[in-house]
Design a protein around this motif. Structure first.
Motif, PDB file in Angstrom:
ATOM      1  N   GLY A   1      36.610  65.909 -17.859  1.00 54.80           N
ATOM      2  CA  GLY A   1      35.671  66.668 -17.052  1.00 54.80           C
ATOM      3  C   GLY A   1      36.273  67.277 -15.812  1.00 54.80           C
ATOM      4  N   ALA A   2      37.499  66.886 -15.453  1.00 54.36           N
ATOM      5  CA  ALA A   2      38.155  67.429 -14.265  1.00 54.36           C
ATOM      6  C   ALA A   2      38.812  68.761 -14.590  1.00 54.36           C
ATOM      7  CB  ALA A   2      39.187  66.444 -13.723  1.00 54.36           C
ATOM      8  N   THR A   3      38.970  69.590 -13.558  1.00 51.27           N
ATOM      9  CA  THR A   3      39.599  70.905 -13.700  1.00 51.27           C
ATOM     10  C   THR A   3      40.762  71.006 -12.729  1.00 51.27           C
ATOM     11  OG1 THR A   3      37.528  71.957 -14.348  1.00 51.27           O
ATOM     12  CG2 THR A   3      39.266  73.398 -13.557  1.00 51.27           C
ATOM     13  N   LEU A   4      41.918  71.381 -13.233  1.00 51.83           N
ATOM     14  CA  LEU A   4      43.106  71.591 -12.411  1.00 51.83           C
ATOM     15  C   LEU A   4      43.216  73.073 -12.094  1.00 51.83           C
ATOM     16  CD1 LEU A   4      45.761  70.452 -11.185  1.00 51.83           C
ATOM     17  CD2 LEU A   4      46.847  70.989 -13.387  1.00 51.83           C
ATOM     18  N   LEU A   5      43.328  73.414 -10.805  1.00 50.14           N
ATOM     19  CA  LEU A   5      43.416  74.800 -10.367  1.00 50.14           C
ATOM     20  C   LEU A   5      44.801  75.076  -9.799  1.00 50.14           C
ATOM     21  CD1 LEU A   5      42.151  77.566  -9.691  1.00 50.14           C
ATOM     22  CD2 LEU A   5      41.415  76.581  -7.501  1.00 50.14           C
TER      23      LEU A   5
ATOM     24  N   ALA B   1      43.240  77.991 -14.401  1.00 42.78           N
ATOM     25  CA  ALA B   1      42.368  76.813 -14.355  1.00 42.78           C
ATOM     26  C   ALA B   1      42.426  76.103 -15.698  1.00 42.78           C
ATOM     27  CB  ALA B   1      40.931  77.215 -14.024  1.00 42.78           C
ATOM     28  N   VAL B   2      42.603  74.778 -15.653  1.00 42.52           N
ATOM     29  CA  VAL B   2      42.728  73.958 -16.861  1.00 42.52           C
ATOM     30  C   VAL B   2      41.734  72.809 -16.755  1.00 42.52           C
ATOM     31  CG1 VAL B   2      44.282  72.635 -18.314  1.00 42.52           C
ATOM     32  CG2 VAL B   2      45.184  74.516 -16.922  1.00 42.52           C
ATOM     33  N   ARG B   3      40.891  72.672 -17.752  1.00 41.78           N
ATOM     34  CA  ARG B   3      39.869  71.621 -17.755  1.00 41.78           C
ATOM     35  C   ARG B   3      40.081  70.689 -18.935  1.00 41.78           C
ATOM     36  NH1 ARG B   3      35.057  70.918 -20.473  1.00 41.78           N
ATOM     37  NH2 ARG B   3      33.497  69.614 -19.426  1.00 41.78           N
TER      38      ARG B   3
END
Length: 429
Positions: A355-359, A420-422
């Motif tokens: 559920g986390a997103t890396l920006l 963005a990677v989720r």
């Protein structure tokens, strides 16, 4: 382990900032890499409310605001009507020729050839009929002929201007097509789903009608996991585009072949060194690229590995709105500066829960300034906000682009690349 600075939902409301330490103390992240960070203290000072400015890049007439477009379209008929009224309501010695002459000249750059010719014809006919109706003696005939020839000359010039502008538009359209093809070749849009991750990318050029500059991103699904890079090449123009192609080409090859992320970084270093020897002059000595390399290991359900080479720090947006700034455990020089010193790259590891997103982003985001000179601080703006679901990464990037445009008033001075990677939530999470 990577140094993580967390923040909670209240960061979005101007409460304790999202840039505090693990103890949750206040503070805010600096606007870019290498900038001194303020210590604990009060939150950001309140900002006075102001009306947002137009979000049209300077010189971009193709995206004029509707009000400006309506004014331009209304000017030619308004000038004709004003000229007719002026000539009818004033004595014969007064002339409305300047108004009649201005109508086709204003029409030429903004309308089609047919409209330009029609406006010039109406101007000539109106001027001729009105002047003939005021004719008094032979001297007046000379003035009428002179004004009519002047109007014919102005009409011919309007047609020439229209043709020149239209040819320029055609060349610009061709250049845009070439730029779009170059962007698709150098910076292809990644698939929305790669290696089980939700992916979104966005590139915004600061220069009007430009499509690609010195910012870069790439995503590669490899036997070692999904590997990503976001970077910023020093310089502008075609030299920067060539360096972007070198970095991305080297990254894609190394991402497939190298077993570790550290080895990928060293391959990029060597590729830039080879590129530097082929350049002449200043670029050969000072060329460099800031970059952040990321690896989401295959089969791993909760971590991400990051190498930061002088680049703005990635942000981790958790599913509950908490935000973490992923600072490197050790600072490192950008790629291409190996002559100043060598040291082994060490990847930092950080939690990457479902559920986390890396920006990942370039300094076009963190160093965007408003009219008061204040930076756009993404860690402060995004704290407490949630972008759920598979469309979350794309929604996040669209929000950032819109907010940066409003923050800068459409006058951004640097290119902006974001990735963005989720990690999706699976059954049992």
């Amino acid at each position: 382990m990577v140094a993580v600075r967390g923040g909670g939902p209240d960061g979005a409301q101007g409460g304790p900032g999202t840039g505090g330490g693990e103890s949750g103390g206040p503070g805010r992240p600096g606007p870019g890499p290498g900038r001194p960070r303020p210590g604990p203290g009060p939150g950001p000072r309140p900002r006075k409310a102001r009306r947002p400015r137009p979000t049209v890049a300077p010189g971009d007439t193709t995206r004029a605001l509707p009000r400006e477009r309506a004014l331009v379209r209304a000017l030619p008929p308004l000038l004709l009507v004003a000229g007719i009224c002026f000539d009818m309501l004033t004595p014969p010695e007064f002339t409305a020729s300047p108004l009649f002459a201005a109508a086709p000249l204003i029409t030429a750059p903004f309308f089609r050839l047919r409209t330009t010719v029609a406006t010039a014809a109406v101007s000539c006919a109106a001027m001729l009929l009105l002047r003939l109706s005021h004719r008094v003696d032979g001297a007046a005939d000379v003035q009428v002929i002179t004004e009519f020839l002047t109007m014919l000359t102005v009409g011919a010039l309007a047609v020439v201007i229209n043709r020149v502008v239209r040819r320029g538009d055609a060349r610009l359209a061709s250049a845009r097509s070439i730029a779009e093809a170059t962007q698709r070749a150098v910076l292809p849009q990644p698939d929305p789903r790669i290696g089980g991750l939700d992916i979104a990318a966005r590139y915004e050029a600061a220069e009007a009608d430009a499509f690609i500059g010195g910012d870069l991103y790439a995503v590669q699904d490899t036997p070692h996991g999904v590997r990503l890079v976001v970077g910023d090449v020093r310089g502008k123009g075609m030299g920067a585009v060539a360096a972007v192609a070198v970095v991305i080409g080297a990254f894609r090859e190394a991402a497939e072949q190298e077993a570790t992320l550290e080895a990928v970084a060293q391959r990029l270093e060597r590729a830039l060194a080879r590129e530097g020897t082929r350049r002449d002059g200043l670029d050969a000595f000072e060329g460099f690229t800031t970059a952040v390399l990321v690896e989401v290991p295959r089969g791993d359900e909760g971590t991400v590995r990051i190498i930061n080479r002088g680049h703005p720090e990635p942000l981790m947006l958790r599913a509950d709105g908490r935000l973490c700034v992923l600072s490197p455990s050790e600072p490192a020089l950008p790629l291409g500066m190996g002559e100043l010193g060598t040291w082994p790259d060490r990847a930092d590891q950080s939690p990457f829960p479902p559920g986390a997103t890396l920006l990942l982003y370039t300094d076009g985001l963190s160093e965007a300034r408003d009219e008061d000179g204040e930076f756009y601080v993404p860690a402060t703006r995004l704290g407490g906000r949630i972008f759920p679901g598979p469309a979350g990464p794309d929604s996040l990037l669209a929000t950032l682009v819109d907010e940066v445009r409003r923050h800068t008033g459409g006058g951004a001075t640097d290119d902006l690349a974001m990735l963005a990677v989720r990690r999706p939530v699976t059954v049992g999470d």
